[in-house]
Write a protein that holds these residues in place. Sequence first.
Motif, PDB file in Angstrom:
ATOM      1  N   LYS A 242      41.743  -4.171  51.537  1.00 33.62           N
ATOM      2  CA  LYS A 242      41.662  -4.668  53.252  1.00 33.62           C
ATOM      3  C   LYS A 242      42.122  -3.704  53.915  1.00 33.62           C
ATOM      4  CE  LYS A 242      41.136  -8.687  51.153  1.00 33.62           C
ATOM      5  NZ  LYS A 242      39.303  -8.544  51.029  1.00 33.62           N
ATOM      6  N   VAL A 243      41.283  -3.668  54.850  1.00 37.53           N
ATOM      7  CA  VAL A 243      42.136  -2.812  55.695  1.00 37.53           C
ATOM      8  C   VAL A 243      42.438  -3.684  57.081  1.00 37.53           C
ATOM      9  CG1 VAL A 243      40.825  -1.629  57.450  1.00 37.53           C
ATOM     10  CG2 VAL A 243      39.951  -1.501  56.084  1.00 37.53           C
ATOM     11  N   PHE A 244      43.704  -2.844  57.392  1.00 36.99           N
ATOM     12  CA  PHE A 244      44.811  -4.010  58.680  1.00 36.99           C
ATOM     13  C   PHE A 244      44.525  -3.312  59.639  1.00 36.99           C
ATOM     14  CE2 PHE A 244      46.175  -4.874  54.235  1.00 36.99           C
ATOM     15  CZ  PHE A 244      46.361  -6.191  54.276  1.00 36.99           C
TER      16      PHE A 244
ATOM     17  N   ASP B 152      51.152 -18.872  66.900  1.00 38.56           N
ATOM     18  CA  ASP B 152      51.038 -19.712  65.626  1.00 38.56           C
ATOM     19  C   ASP B 152      50.037 -19.880  64.485  1.00 38.56           C
ATOM     20  OD1 ASP B 152      49.459 -21.209  67.262  1.00 38.56           O
ATOM     21  OD2 ASP B 152      51.195 -23.046  66.599  1.00 38.56           O
ATOM     22  N   CYS B 153      50.757 -19.717  63.568  1.00 42.03           N
ATOM     23  CA  CYS B 153      49.932 -20.238  62.566  1.00 42.03           C
ATOM     24  C   CYS B 153      50.185 -21.122  61.525  1.00 42.03           C
ATOM     25  CB  CYS B 153      49.132 -18.385  61.821  1.00 42.03           C
ATOM     26  SG  CYS B 153      51.153 -17.980  60.824  1.00 42.03           S
TER      27      CYS B 153
ATOM     28  N   ARG C 121      46.012 -11.204  56.737  1.00 43.06           N
ATOM     29  CA  ARG C 121      45.197 -11.651  57.181  1.00 43.06           C
ATOM     30  C   ARG C 121      44.674 -10.188  57.586  1.00 43.06           C
ATOM     31  NH1 ARG C 121      42.779 -15.381  56.813  1.00 43.06           N
ATOM     32  NH2 ARG C 121      42.932 -17.643  56.529  1.00 43.06           N
ATOM     33  N   PRO C 122      43.218  -9.770  57.732  1.00 43.26           N
ATOM     34  CA  PRO C 122      43.402  -8.250  58.704  1.00 43.26           C
ATOM     35  C   PRO C 122      44.219  -7.990  60.250  1.00 43.26           C
ATOM     36  CG  PRO C 122      41.510  -8.656  56.848  1.00 43.26           C
ATOM     37  CD  PRO C 122      42.718  -9.880  57.217  1.00 43.26           C
ATOM     38  N   ASP C 123      44.458  -8.765  60.510  1.00 41.63           N
ATOM     39  CA  ASP C 123      44.697  -9.213  62.368  1.00 41.63           C
ATOM     40  C   ASP C 123      46.356  -9.366  61.851  1.00 41.63           C
ATOM     41  OD1 ASP C 123      43.862 -11.497  61.489  1.00 41.63           O
ATOM     42  OD2 ASP C 123      42.822 -11.480  63.628  1.00 41.63           O
TER      43      ASP C 123
ATOM     44  N   ASN D 246      48.688 -14.237  60.260  1.00 40.18           N
ATOM     45  CA  ASN D 246      49.182 -15.543  59.518  1.00 40.18           C
ATOM     46  C   ASN D 246      49.850 -14.411  58.894  1.00 40.18           C
ATOM     47  OD1 ASN D 246      47.724 -13.779  57.555  1.00 40.18           O
ATOM     48  ND2 ASN D 246      47.974 -15.473  56.280  1.00 40.18           N
ATOM     49  N   LEU D 247      50.688 -13.475  60.082  1.00 42.82           N
ATOM     50  CA  LEU D 247      51.676 -12.927  59.360  1.00 42.82           C
ATOM     51  C   LEU D 247      53.351 -13.656  59.031  1.00 42.82           C
ATOM     52  CD1 LEU D 247      53.220 -10.124  58.850  1.00 42.82           C
ATOM     53  CD2 LEU D 247      53.630  -9.469  61.160  1.00 42.82           C
ATOM     54  N   ALA D 248      53.322 -14.853  59.927  1.00 40.31           N
ATOM     55  CA  ALA D 248      54.552 -15.432  59.713  1.00 40.31           C
ATOM     56  C   ALA D 248      54.430 -16.053  59.040  1.00 40.31           C
ATOM     57  CB  ALA D 248      54.521 -16.488  61.334  1.00 40.31           C
ATOM     58  N   ALA D 249      52.916 -16.678  58.526  1.00 47.20           N
ATOM     59  CA  ALA D 249      53.361 -17.505  57.569  1.00 47.20           C
ATOM     60  C   ALA D 249      53.548 -17.198  56.110  1.00 47.20           C
ATOM     61  CB  ALA D 249      51.828 -18.399  57.052  1.00 47.20           C
ATOM     62  N   TYR D 250      52.694 -15.529  56.111  1.00 54.52           N
ATOM     63  CA  TYR D 250      53.123 -14.588  54.857  1.00 54.52           C
ATOM     64  C   TYR D 250      54.601 -14.669  54.541  1.00 54.52           C
ATOM     65  CZ  TYR D 250      51.909 -10.805  51.228  1.00 54.52           C
ATOM     66  OH  TYR D 250      51.492 -10.725  50.096  1.00 54.52           O
ATOM     67  N   LEU D 251      55.230 -14.296  55.597  1.00 50.72           N
ATOM     68  CA  LEU D 251      56.464 -13.481  55.468  1.00 50.72           C
ATOM     69  C   LEU D 251      57.435 -14.823  54.894  1.00 50.72           C
ATOM     70  CD1 LEU D 251      56.649 -11.438  58.811  1.00 50.72           C
ATOM     71  CD2 LEU D 251      56.924 -10.881  56.166  1.00 50.72           C
ATOM     72  N   TYR D 252      57.334 -15.695  56.083  1.00 47.97           N
ATOM     73  CA  TYR D 252      57.924 -16.870  55.384  1.00 47.97           C
ATOM     74  C   TYR D 252      57.680 -17.257  54.014  1.00 47.97           C
ATOM     75  CZ  TYR D 252      59.514 -21.910  55.476  1.00 47.97           C
ATOM     76  OH  TYR D 252      59.990 -23.375  55.246  1.00 47.97           O
ATOM     77  N   TRP D 253      56.663 -17.140  53.447  1.00 49.09           N
ATOM     78  CA  TRP D 253      56.455 -17.524  52.124  1.00 49.09           C
ATOM     79  C   TRP D 253      56.698 -16.408  50.836  1.00 49.09           C
ATOM     80  CZ3 TRP D 253      54.039 -14.490  48.623  1.00 49.09           C
ATOM     81  CH2 TRP D 253      53.567 -14.479  46.765  1.00 49.09           C
ATOM     82  N   LEU D 254      57.364 -15.432  51.558  1.00 49.67           N
ATOM     83  CA  LEU D 254      57.805 -14.096  51.251  1.00 49.67           C
ATOM     84  C   LEU D 254      59.192 -14.323  51.103  1.00 49.67           C
ATOM     85  CD1 LEU D 254      56.112 -10.827  52.076  1.00 49.67           C
ATOM     86  CD2 LEU D 254      55.884 -11.700  49.741  1.00 49.67           C
ATOM     87  N   SER D 255      59.971 -15.296  51.878  1.00 46.99           N
ATOM     88  CA  SER D 255      61.166 -15.466  51.826  1.00 46.99           C
ATOM     89  C   SER D 255      61.602 -16.137  50.611  1.00 46.99           C
ATOM     90  CB  SER D 255      62.163 -16.015  53.439  1.00 46.99           C
ATOM     91  OG  SER D 255      61.290 -17.332  53.517  1.00 46.99           O
ATOM     92  N   LYS D 256      60.398 -17.301  50.582  1.00 48.28           N
ATOM     93  CA  LYS D 256      61.021 -18.617  49.450  1.00 48.28           C
ATOM     94  C   LYS D 256      60.575 -17.826  48.020  1.00 48.28           C
ATOM     95  CE  LYS D 256      61.914 -22.029  52.837  1.00 48.28           C
ATOM     96  NZ  LYS D 256      63.240 -21.817  52.762  1.00 48.28           N
ATOM     97  N   GLU D 257      59.479 -17.233  48.408  1.00 50.46           N
ATOM     98  CA  GLU D 257      58.731 -16.901  46.806  1.00 50.46           C
ATOM     99  C   GLU D 257      58.683 -15.514  45.953  1.00 50.46           C
ATOM    100  OE1 GLU D 257      57.315 -19.150  44.951  1.00 50.46           O
ATOM    101  OE2 GLU D 257      57.002 -20.465  46.177  1.00 50.46           O
TER     102      GLU D 257
END
Length: 199
Positions: free
Chosen positions: A116-118, A132-133, A142-144, A147-158
């Motif tokens: 993946k290229v970011f 927002d996402c 996602r490459p751009d 969804n950074l907020a959703a991904y970081l939120y998921w990391l905070s939980k998991e």
Amino acid sequence: MLGEMVEERLQVWTSKQGSADRILSFGIKETNKLESFVEFGLNGYRFELELTDEGSFYFANEQLFFTGFYYNEMWISLDSGHKEVKLKEINLKRELKTDTENNIAHYCYSSISSWKVFHFHDTSNTAGVRRDCAVHDNEYLRPDAANLAAYLYWLSKEKPETLDQIRKIIRLALPFFDDFIFKPEKKETGEAFIWLLWK
């Protein structure tokens, strides 16, 4: 380019760049082909692209490579003259002569297609990272970074230990960074959305 190429979108990608001539260093007068060899431990993938009269690329050569304890170097030709990669098709159909050859194709394809290229360089007001996402859009980043907020939120939980590492790395560049703020909000539709906020 490799990511688009292995998904059989080389011609579309080349067209979006302007033409094959614009991709080659100093154009066709200085560079008559583009070639690459990528190794993955014992496996490898090699290709040579040359220009067509219409300004696109075709494969002058496409090969798989393998070397190992019981093998000398093994080169497997995937043919030449085609406009899109054969690697994906061969991986899906498993149509090479031996299981070893098919396994090499699978290994090379799955390795390249997983890259993946970011591109986080767009931080304008309309950039996806600043909007927002959906909270559930967190399977992968996602490459751009939309969804950074959703991904970081998921990391905070998991995976809170991973998020702690991210915080530490951010503080190396921005010592004034304290923490992320996660506030998922439900829209009228019932779907939860989240913004990227920090203090």
